[in-house]
Design a protein around this motif. Structure first.
Motif, PDB file in Angstrom:
ATOM      1  N   ALA A  30       0.835  -1.200   0.000  1.00 39.17           N
ATOM      2  CA  ALA A  30       0.000   0.000   0.000  1.00 39.17           C
ATOM      3  C   ALA A  30       0.873   1.254   0.000  1.00 39.17           C
ATOM      4  O   ALA A  30       0.646   2.179  -0.788  1.00 39.17           O
ATOM      5  CB  ALA A  30      -0.934  -0.007   1.203  1.00 39.17           C
ATOM      6  N   PHE A  31       1.900   1.266   0.861  1.00 39.20           N
ATOM      7  CA  PHE A  31       2.789   2.433   0.914  1.00 39.20           C
ATOM      8  C   PHE A  31       3.570   2.575  -0.397  1.00 39.20           C
ATOM      9  O   PHE A  31       3.778   3.679  -0.887  1.00 39.20           O
ATOM     10  CB  PHE A  31       3.754   2.316   2.102  1.00 39.20           C
ATOM     11  N   HIS A  32       4.006   1.446  -0.943  1.00 36.97           N
ATOM     12  CA  HIS A  32       4.765   1.454  -2.194  1.00 36.97           C
ATOM     13  C   HIS A  32       3.919   2.053  -3.325  1.00 36.97           C
ATOM     14  O   HIS A  32       4.392   2.875  -4.108  1.00 36.97           O
ATOM     15  CB  HIS A  32       5.187   0.018  -2.535  1.00 36.97           C
ATOM     16  N   LEU A  33       2.662   1.639  -3.378  1.00 37.10           N
ATOM     17  CA  LEU A  33       1.764   2.136  -4.426  1.00 37.10           C
ATOM     18  C   LEU A  33       1.365   3.590  -4.178  1.00 37.10           C
ATOM     19  O   LEU A  33       1.159   4.356  -5.116  1.00 37.10           O
ATOM     20  CB  LEU A  33       0.497   1.271  -4.495  1.00 37.10           C
ATOM     21  N   TRP A  34       1.247   3.946  -2.907  1.00 39.65           N
ATOM     22  CA  TRP A  34       0.844   5.314  -2.535  1.00 39.65           C
ATOM     23  C   TRP A  34       1.756   6.330  -3.223  1.00 39.65           C
ATOM     24  O   TRP A  34       1.318   7.331  -3.759  1.00 39.65           O
ATOM     25  CB  TRP A  34       0.911   5.458  -1.004  1.00 39.65           C
ATOM     26  N   HIS A  35       3.053   6.029  -3.201  1.00 40.22           N
ATOM     27  CA  HIS A  35       3.989   6.921  -3.894  1.00 40.22           C
ATOM     28  C   HIS A  35       4.189   6.495  -5.351  1.00 40.22           C
ATOM     29  O   HIS A  35       4.274   7.334  -6.242  1.00 40.22           O
ATOM     30  CB  HIS A  35       5.337   6.941  -3.187  1.00 40.22           C
ATOM     31  N   GLY A  36       4.274   5.184  -5.564  1.00 40.26           N
ATOM     32  CA  GLY A  36       4.696   4.675  -6.866  1.00 40.26           C
ATOM     33  C   GLY A  36       3.750   4.962  -8.018  1.00 40.26           C
ATOM     34  O   GLY A  36       4.190   5.286  -9.117  1.00 40.26           O
ATOM     35  N   PHE A  37       2.459   4.863  -7.766  1.00 39.89           N
ATOM     36  CA  PHE A  37       1.495   4.985  -8.864  1.00 39.89           C
ATOM     37  C   PHE A  37       1.603   6.346  -9.556  1.00 39.89           C
ATOM     38  O   PHE A  37       1.866   6.430 -10.747  1.00 39.89           O
ATOM     39  CB  PHE A  37       0.068   4.743  -8.350  1.00 39.89           C
ATOM     40  N   GLN A  38       1.455   7.412  -8.773  1.00 39.92           N
ATOM     41  CA  GLN A  38       1.500   8.742  -9.399  1.00 39.92           C
ATOM     42  C   GLN A  38       2.917   9.103  -9.826  1.00 39.92           C
ATOM     43  O   GLN A  38       3.111   9.827 -10.796  1.00 39.92           O
ATOM     44  CB  GLN A  38       0.881   9.797  -8.479  1.00 39.92           C
ATOM     45  N   SER A  39       3.905   8.541  -9.111  1.00 37.08           N
ATOM     46  CA  SER A  39       5.305   8.806  -9.432  1.00 37.08           C
ATOM     47  C   SER A  39       5.652   8.286 -10.824  1.00 37.08           C
ATOM     48  O   SER A  39       6.451   8.896 -11.545  1.00 37.08           O
ATOM     49  CB  SER A  39       6.172   8.143  -8.371  1.00 37.08           C
ATOM     50  N   ALA A  40       5.042   7.169 -11.213  1.00 34.30           N
ATOM     51  CA  ALA A  40       5.300   6.590 -12.536  1.00 34.30           C
ATOM     52  C   ALA A  40       4.909   7.574 -13.634  1.00 34.30           C
ATOM     53  O   ALA A  40       5.616   7.721 -14.629  1.00 34.30           O
ATOM     54  CB  ALA A  40       4.534   5.283 -12.686  1.00 34.30           C
ATOM     55  N   PHE A  41       3.779   8.258 -13.431  1.00 34.63           N
ATOM     56  CA  PHE A  41       3.328   9.215 -14.444  1.00 34.63           C
ATOM     57  C   PHE A  41       4.293  10.399 -14.536  1.00 34.63           C
ATOM     58  O   PHE A  41       4.609  10.871 -15.628  1.00 34.63           O
ATOM     59  CB  PHE A  41       1.896   9.679 -14.137  1.00 34.63           C
ATOM     60  N   GLN A  42       4.762  10.863 -13.376  1.00 27.94           N
ATOM     61  CA  GLN A  42       5.731  11.968 -13.356  1.00 27.94           C
ATOM     62  C   GLN A  42       6.999  11.548 -14.109  1.00 27.94           C
ATOM     63  O   GLN A  42       7.531  12.311 -14.908  1.00 27.94           O
ATOM     64  CB  GLN A  42       6.045  12.339 -11.898  1.00 27.94           C
ATOM     65  N   SER A  43       7.465  10.309 -13.869  1.00 30.18           N
ATOM     66  CA  SER A  43       8.680   9.840 -14.537  1.00 30.18           C
ATOM     67  C   SER A  43       8.507   9.783 -16.051  1.00 30.18           C
ATOM     68  O   SER A  43       9.447   9.990 -16.803  1.00 30.18           O
ATOM     69  CB  SER A  43       9.078   8.449 -14.037  1.00 30.18           C
ATOM     70  N   LEU A  44       7.276   9.470 -16.480  1.00 28.01           N
ATOM     71  CA  LEU A  44       7.019   9.388 -17.917  1.00 28.01           C
ATOM     72  C   LEU A  44       6.702  10.768 -18.500  1.00 28.01           C
ATOM     73  O   LEU A  44       6.368  10.891 -19.675  1.00 28.01           O
ATOM     74  CB  LEU A  44       5.871   8.415 -18.192  1.00 28.01           C
ATOM     75  N   GLY A  45       6.785  11.788 -17.668  1.00 29.54           N
ATOM     76  CA  GLY A  45       6.613  13.149 -18.164  1.00 29.54           C
ATOM     77  C   GLY A  45       5.184  13.656 -18.126  1.00 29.54           C
ATOM     78  O   GLY A  45       4.874  14.702 -18.699  1.00 29.54           O
ATOM     79  N   LYS A  48      -3.317  11.451  -9.221  1.00 29.46           N
ATOM     80  CA  LYS A  48      -2.917  11.306  -7.809  1.00 29.46           C
ATOM     81  C   LYS A  48      -4.062  10.708  -7.002  1.00 29.46           C
ATOM     82  O   LYS A  48      -3.850   9.800  -6.188  1.00 29.46           O
ATOM     83  CB  LYS A  48      -2.522  12.666  -7.227  1.00 29.46           C
ATOM     84  N   PHE A  49      -5.269  11.203  -7.261  1.00 34.56           N
ATOM     85  CA  PHE A  49      -6.432  10.710  -6.513  1.00 34.56           C
ATOM     86  C   PHE A  49      -6.652   9.225  -6.812  1.00 34.56           C
ATOM     87  O   PHE A  49      -6.811   8.403  -5.906  1.00 34.56           O
ATOM     88  CB  PHE A  49      -7.678  11.521  -6.878  1.00 34.56           C
ATOM     89  N   PHE A  50      -6.626   8.887  -8.099  1.00 30.21           N
ATOM     90  CA  PHE A  50      -6.842   7.491  -8.482  1.00 30.21           C
ATOM     91  C   PHE A  50      -5.746   6.602  -7.894  1.00 30.21           C
ATOM     92  O   PHE A  50      -6.024   5.519  -7.369  1.00 30.21           O
ATOM     93  CB  PHE A  50      -6.869   7.364 -10.013  1.00 30.21           C
ATOM     94  N   GLY A  51      -4.500   7.066  -7.973  1.00 27.28           N
ATOM     95  CA  GLY A  51      -3.358   6.296  -7.469  1.00 27.28           C
ATOM     96  C   GLY A  51      -3.497   6.013  -5.990  1.00 27.28           C
ATOM     97  O   GLY A  51      -3.211   4.907  -5.526  1.00 27.28           O
ATOM     98  N   ARG A  52      -3.934   7.009  -5.237  1.00 21.83           N
ATOM     99  CA  ARG A  52      -4.057   6.820  -3.793  1.00 21.83           C
ATOM    100  C   ARG A  52      -5.226   5.907  -3.461  1.00 21.83           C
ATOM    101  O   ARG A  52      -5.126   5.081  -2.542  1.00 21.83           O
ATOM    102  CB  ARG A  52      -4.164   8.180  -3.100  1.00 21.83           C
ATOM    103  N   ALA A  53      -6.315   6.041  -4.233  1.00 25.61           N
ATOM    104  CA  ALA A  53      -7.455   5.134  -4.033  1.00 25.61           C
ATOM    105  C   ALA A  53      -7.017   3.698  -4.344  1.00 25.61           C
ATOM    106  O   ALA A  53      -7.298   2.760  -3.590  1.00 25.61           O
ATOM    107  CB  ALA A  53      -8.612   5.550  -4.936  1.00 25.61           C
ATOM    108  N   PHE A  54      -6.280   3.528  -5.440  1.00 25.38           N
ATOM    109  CA  PHE A  54      -5.757   2.220  -5.848  1.00 25.38           C
ATOM    110  C   PHE A  54      -4.853   1.652  -4.744  1.00 25.38           C
ATOM    111  O   PHE A  54      -4.947   0.473  -4.388  1.00 25.38           O
ATOM    112  CB  PHE A  54      -4.964   2.395  -7.152  1.00 25.38           C
TER     113      PHE A  54
END
Lengths: 293, 253
Positions: free
Chosen positions: A243-258, A268-274
């Protein structure tokens, strides 16, 4: 651009991290949908699903992409972490963590916990499903016509063989095969192949296809009198790390891809819900199985 | 604002004789520091005390002392430029501290920013990144065209200006747990990528600057966002995302 830059550049490493991470999010959603049948489906449904997942060629292809993604995500993560540690050989005497989230600072630690979990999880379930010759097959109790009960193997739909009876231990015994051979004057000389098929050696005819009882294995695992509680607690803790990994990782992936634009608040909202819903639902299953009478 | 008063403080400061020597944290006691003084004035006061005691004064970087040159650094109580946001160290005031406080003062910690002496680090890695592509090539042979003759959408001009506000102080690197320079490079790439004059050399610029950044030994970005919070000029993470897009575009060309 040099070809090696595809792996060497700091930014490209992050693209790979993001792509494999997002693919693994898709995998999590699919895996969760399958697992939820342990609560909302029958054992029959779950075992048929397990059979489909281990035999369907498209699923097989996807599973290889998943294995590669996990390995690549882990190796890439380790390489990044080593470089990041090297970038600050002398640390600070005093640090203040207020400018970033706990999860974002500990992705490598959380990832390691998840990797260890995946390894044990695969030993406990995946390896048994694929390689364990002693894994129980799906079976049911039927009337033996004389007021008693006997155990019979359940086959896949078109291979129902009523005479596939089991011995006291629930296994196909050599004696049983010999009995059949004698009764049919050697016409049926049976042997087990690929752990689930019963083949007539004489004709090559597949007389029966059973399937593995992953449902029983899973339920027994979490209901185990001695270790079931620890397995359940371990599973829940691993899901907390996820859960903690995804909390940061999900939205972070989009930032990394620009991707950082007007959709970012929604991402961010969807990522945190996920990050909350998916690990929570995963964690509920072993707790449910452990507590179930 | 409450009236200025004098406070007594304890200081723990990184002392290192030169680039090759091994440094350590030293403790100092400084009395009668006015809360109206700036943080650098407090260090000046400490140095006067040290000189009077015939001790080596603490070396630290500073220049304009009005928050624009990017020269002052200092990692104060675990934060780049100390306990306030949107400021450089010269804009930090002693009113942020209380009587009896112990204040940790350390240099920027990064492999790419080696310590020269005490709190002074060598930030020329940033210069080399700039030299790798942080410019536009202009013909200055006498017929230079006025920059304003090329129309620029206001939204883009504003974003480019926000990125160009980066003063190259290195707080992003100092605060990043990975010692990553992505916010700096992101800002420098963005300020040109957003403008028509910069688009011409965009491909080579981003590839060269990122390559130089990696060669200097900066870490990778984990998107923790700490840099954005500690940046005295409020440079946004959007600039890192833009650099990532630019790099992807350039890599596929």
């Amino acid at each position: 651009m040099a070809k090696s830059a595809l792996l060497k550049s700091s930014i490209v490493k992050k693209y790979w991290m993001a792509l494999t991470g997002l693919f693994l999010c898709l995998f999590l959603a699919g895996h969760l949908a399958g697992n939820l049948q342990l609560i909302f489906g029958t054992s029959q449904q779950f075992n048929e699903y397990a059979l489909f997942m281990t035999t369907n060629p498209a699923v097989k292809l996807l599973s290889y992409v998943t294995y590669i993604s996990i390995i690549f995500h882990a190796i890439d993560g380790i390489m990044l972490t080593i470089q990041n540690k090297k970038a600050r050989p002398i640390g600070y005497a005093k640090t203040d963590g207020s400018s970033s989230s706990l999860a974002s600072r500990n992705m490598a630690v959380l990832g390691t916990v998840i990797l260890v979990f995946i390894a044990t999880h695969m030993v406990n379930f995946w390896a048994k499903m694929h390689f364990d010759k002693n894994m129980p097959l799906v079976q049911k109790e039927i009337d033996n016509g004389m007021g008693g009960k006997q155990i019979q193997l359940v086959g896949t739909k078109d291979s129902q063989m009523p005479f596939m009876q089991l011995d006291q231990t629930g296994k196909l015994s050599k004696e049983f095969f010999e009995m059949i051979k004698a009764q049919t004057q050697g016409q049926y000389d049976l042997e087990v192949q690929d752990m689930t098929k019963i083949v007539n050696k004489k004709t090559g005819e597949v007389v029966f296809i059973g399937y593995k009882d992953l449902h029983k294995l899973t339920v027994d695992f979490f209901k185990d009198a001695k270790y079931g509680l620890y397995f359940t607690i371990g599973y829940v803790l691993a899901m907390l790390a996820l859960a903690f990994h995804l909390w940061h990782g999900f939205q972070s992936a989009f930032q990394s891809l620009g991707v950082n634009n007007k959709f970012t608040p929604a991402i961010k909202f969807f990522g945190r819900a996920f990050a909350i819903i998916v690990p929570l639902l995963f964690a509920i299953i072993p707790v449910f199985l452990h507590l179930k009478k | 604002m409450s009236a200025a008063k004098n406070i007594n403080i304890n200081l723990k400061i990184w002392r290192q004789k030169n680039a090759s020597s091994k440094g350590s944290m030293e403790t100092y006691k400084l009395d009668n520091v006015s809360t109206a003084s700036s943080f650098l004035e407090m260090l000046d006061q400490l140095n006067e005390q040290l000189i009077n005691e015939k001790k080596e004064p603490v070396a630290f970087d500073h220049d304009c002392r009005e928050g624009i040159c990017g020269m002052c650094s200092l990692y104060i109580n675990g934060r780049a430029h100390g306990p306030d946001t949107g400021i450089t160290t010269c804009q930090l005031h002693m009113r942020m501290f209380n009587d009896g406080d112990t204040i940790y003062i350390e240099p920027w910690r990064s492999k790419a920013f080696p310590v020269i002496k005490d709190l002074v680090v060598d930030r020329s890695a940033f210069d080399r990144i700039q030299q790798a592509g942080g410019f536009v090539s202009v013909n200055t042979s006498g017929n230079t065209i006025d920059a304003n003759s090329i129309p620029v959408p206001k939204v883009d001009a504003d974003k480019a200006f926000e990125a160009a506000a980066c003063i190259g102080c290195g707080a992003c690197v100092a605060t990043c747990k990975n010692g990553s320079a992505m916010l700096f490079v992101g800002a420098k790439v963005s300020q040109y990528a957003l403008l028509p004059q910069g688009k011409v050399e965009a491909t080579q610029r981003v590839l060269n600057m990122v390559r130089q950044m990696d060669e200097e030994g900066f870490g990778n970005c984990t998107n923790t966002g700490a840099c954005e919070i500690e940046c005295p000029k409020g440079i946004s993470l959007e600039n890192i995302a833009r650099m990532n897009r630019e790099y992807l575009k350039a890599s596929l060309k």
